[in-house]
Scaffold this motif. Structure first.
Motif, PDB file in Angstrom:
ATOM      1  N   PHE A 179       7.576   3.168   8.787  1.00  0.00           N
ATOM      2  CA  PHE A 179       7.866   3.393   7.375  1.00  0.00           C
ATOM      3  C   PHE A 179       9.241   2.855   7.004  1.00  0.00           C
ATOM      4  O   PHE A 179       9.422   2.300   5.923  1.00  0.00           O
ATOM      5  CB  PHE A 179       7.758   4.863   6.979  1.00  0.00           C
ATOM      6  N   ALA A 180      10.216   2.979   7.886  1.00  0.00           N
ATOM      7  CA  ALA A 180      11.549   2.449   7.609  1.00  0.00           C
ATOM      8  C   ALA A 180      11.501   0.945   7.374  1.00  0.00           C
ATOM      9  O   ALA A 180      12.169   0.424   6.467  1.00  0.00           O
ATOM     10  CB  ALA A 180      12.498   2.788   8.749  1.00  0.00           C
ATOM     11  N   ILE A 181      10.698   0.250   8.150  1.00  0.00           N
ATOM     12  CA  ILE A 181      10.539  -1.197   7.967  1.00  0.00           C
ATOM     13  C   ILE A 181       9.878  -1.493   6.624  1.00  0.00           C
ATOM     14  O   ILE A 181      10.322  -2.360   5.863  1.00  0.00           O
ATOM     15  CB  ILE A 181       9.716  -1.799   9.124  1.00  0.00           C
ATOM     16  N   LEU A 182       8.809  -0.773   6.323  1.00  0.00           N
ATOM     17  CA  LEU A 182       8.099  -0.986   5.058  1.00  0.00           C
ATOM     18  C   LEU A 182       9.000  -0.702   3.865  1.00  0.00           C
ATOM     19  O   LEU A 182       9.020  -1.472   2.893  1.00  0.00           O
ATOM     20  CB  LEU A 182       6.849  -0.102   5.002  1.00  0.00           C
ATOM     21  N   ALA A 183       9.750   0.396   3.948  1.00  0.00           N
ATOM     22  CA  ALA A 183      10.647   0.759   2.847  1.00  0.00           C
ATOM     23  C   ALA A 183      11.722  -0.302   2.651  1.00  0.00           C
ATOM     24  O   ALA A 183      12.072  -0.644   1.517  1.00  0.00           O
ATOM     25  CB  ALA A 183      11.272   2.125   3.107  1.00  0.00           C
ATOM     26  N   ARG A 184      12.242  -0.833   3.739  1.00  0.00           N
ATOM     27  CA  ARG A 184      13.268  -1.875   3.619  1.00  0.00           C
ATOM     28  C   ARG A 184      12.704  -3.130   2.959  1.00  0.00           C
ATOM     29  O   ARG A 184      13.364  -3.771   2.127  1.00  0.00           O
ATOM     30  CB  ARG A 184      13.849  -2.194   4.994  1.00  0.00           C
ATOM     31  N   ILE A 185      11.483  -3.506   3.292  1.00  0.00           N
ATOM     32  CA  ILE A 185      10.833  -4.652   2.645  1.00  0.00           C
ATOM     33  C   ILE A 185      10.758  -4.416   1.143  1.00  0.00           C
ATOM     34  O   ILE A 185      11.093  -5.290   0.337  1.00  0.00           O
ATOM     35  CB  ILE A 185       9.427  -4.893   3.241  1.00  0.00           C
TER      36      ILE A 185
ATOM     37  N   PRO B 194      10.051  12.638  -1.076  1.00  0.00           N
ATOM     38  CA  PRO B 194      10.633  12.741   0.262  1.00  0.00           C
ATOM     39  C   PRO B 194       9.996  11.758   1.241  1.00  0.00           C
ATOM     40  O   PRO B 194       8.773  11.631   1.305  1.00  0.00           O
ATOM     41  CB  PRO B 194      10.337  14.175   0.690  1.00  0.00           C
ATOM     42  N   ALA B 195      10.833  11.078   2.005  1.00  0.00           N
ATOM     43  CA  ALA B 195      10.329  10.135   3.007  1.00  0.00           C
ATOM     44  C   ALA B 195       9.420  10.845   4.003  1.00  0.00           C
ATOM     45  O   ALA B 195       8.389  10.297   4.415  1.00  0.00           O
ATOM     46  CB  ALA B 195      11.492   9.466   3.725  1.00  0.00           C
ATOM     47  N   ALA B 196       9.772  12.054   4.393  1.00  0.00           N
ATOM     48  CA  ALA B 196       8.951  12.804   5.353  1.00  0.00           C
ATOM     49  C   ALA B 196       7.542  13.029   4.816  1.00  0.00           C
ATOM     50  O   ALA B 196       6.564  12.964   5.573  1.00  0.00           O
ATOM     51  CB  ALA B 196       9.617  14.138   5.681  1.00  0.00           C
ATOM     52  N   GLU B 197       7.437  13.271   3.530  1.00  0.00           N
ATOM     53  CA  GLU B 197       6.124  13.485   2.905  1.00  0.00           C
ATOM     54  C   GLU B 197       5.317  12.192   2.903  1.00  0.00           C
ATOM     55  O   GLU B 197       4.111  12.198   3.184  1.00  0.00           O
ATOM     56  CB  GLU B 197       6.345  13.982   1.475  1.00  0.00           C
ATOM     57  N   ILE B 198       5.962  11.084   2.604  1.00  0.00           N
ATOM     58  CA  ILE B 198       5.273   9.786   2.604  1.00  0.00           C
ATOM     59  C   ILE B 198       4.761   9.477   4.000  1.00  0.00           C
ATOM     60  O   ILE B 198       3.595   9.114   4.181  1.00  0.00           O
ATOM     61  CB  ILE B 198       6.228   8.670   2.126  1.00  0.00           C
ATOM     62  N   LYS B 199       5.627   9.630   4.990  1.00  0.00           N
ATOM     63  CA  LYS B 199       5.238   9.351   6.378  1.00  0.00           C
ATOM     64  C   LYS B 199       4.095  10.253   6.823  1.00  0.00           C
ATOM     65  O   LYS B 199       3.161   9.799   7.498  1.00  0.00           O
ATOM     66  CB  LYS B 199       6.434   9.503   7.313  1.00  0.00           C
TER      67      LYS B 199
ATOM     68  N   LEU C  70       0.836  -1.204   0.000  1.00  0.00           N
ATOM     69  CA  LEU C  70       0.000   0.000   0.000  1.00  0.00           C
ATOM     70  C   LEU C  70       0.873   1.258   0.000  1.00  0.00           C
ATOM     71  O   LEU C  70       0.564   2.230  -0.694  1.00  0.00           O
ATOM     72  CB  LEU C  70      -0.938  -0.001   1.205  1.00  0.00           C
ATOM     73  N   ALA C  71       1.951   1.217   0.768  1.00  0.00           N
ATOM     74  CA  ALA C  71       2.892   2.348   0.758  1.00  0.00           C
ATOM     75  C   ALA C  71       3.499   2.506  -0.625  1.00  0.00           C
ATOM     76  O   ALA C  71       3.667   3.634  -1.107  1.00  0.00           O
ATOM     77  CB  ALA C  71       3.979   2.146   1.812  1.00  0.00           C
ATOM     78  N   LEU C  72       3.826   1.401  -1.281  1.00  0.00           N
ATOM     79  CA  LEU C  72       4.380   1.466  -2.640  1.00  0.00           C
ATOM     80  C   LEU C  72       3.386   2.116  -3.607  1.00  0.00           C
ATOM     81  O   LEU C  72       3.777   2.941  -4.441  1.00  0.00           O
ATOM     82  CB  LEU C  72       4.754   0.071  -3.129  1.00  0.00           C
ATOM     83  N   GLN C  73       2.119   1.789  -3.491  1.00  0.00           N
ATOM     84  CA  GLN C  73       1.104   2.430  -4.337  1.00  0.00           C
ATOM     85  C   GLN C  73       1.117   3.941  -4.131  1.00  0.00           C
ATOM     86  O   GLN C  73       1.024   4.709  -5.094  1.00  0.00           O
ATOM     87  CB  GLN C  73      -0.289   1.882  -4.027  1.00  0.00           C
TER      88      GLN C  73
END
Length: 94
Positions: A64-70, A35-40, A17-20
């Motif tokens: 988010f860091a966990i999701l991004a690493r996946i 930007p990661a801050a914007e996504i979060k 879902l984060a990727l979408q």
């Protein structure tokens, strides 16, 4: 399914879902980096991760860091930091 499998599946589903969301944000980005801050902020992914008795000054983006690493491990996004140490992500095209 056992709880371990269910939790793993749910976390992976959240990552997709984060990727979408990253894919959508990329469309309005001039260089494709989001930007990661914007996504979060957009996905409300900042949380306090310590027990109430401990002190943490503010929510952090650990989820988010966990999701991004996946997503990185699956080869679906890439990561960079700019000169000001801000983090950015963009989808990898296959």
């Amino acid at each position: 399914m056992n709880p371990k499998e269910v939790i793993g599946d749910l976390i992976e589903a959240i990552a997709f879902l984060a990727l979408q969301h990253i894919n959508e944000k990329t469309k309005s980005s001039k260089d494709g980096w989001v930007p990661a801050a914007e996504i979060k902020r957009d996905l409300n992914l900042n949380f306090i991760a310590v027990p109430r008795a401990n002190k943490q000054h503010r929510p952090k983006g650990w989820l988010f860091a966990i999701l991004a690493r996946i997503l990185e491990d699956k080869g679906l996004i890439e990561y960079k930091k700019d000169k000001s140490n801000r983090a950015f992500y963009r989808p990898l095209t296959k």
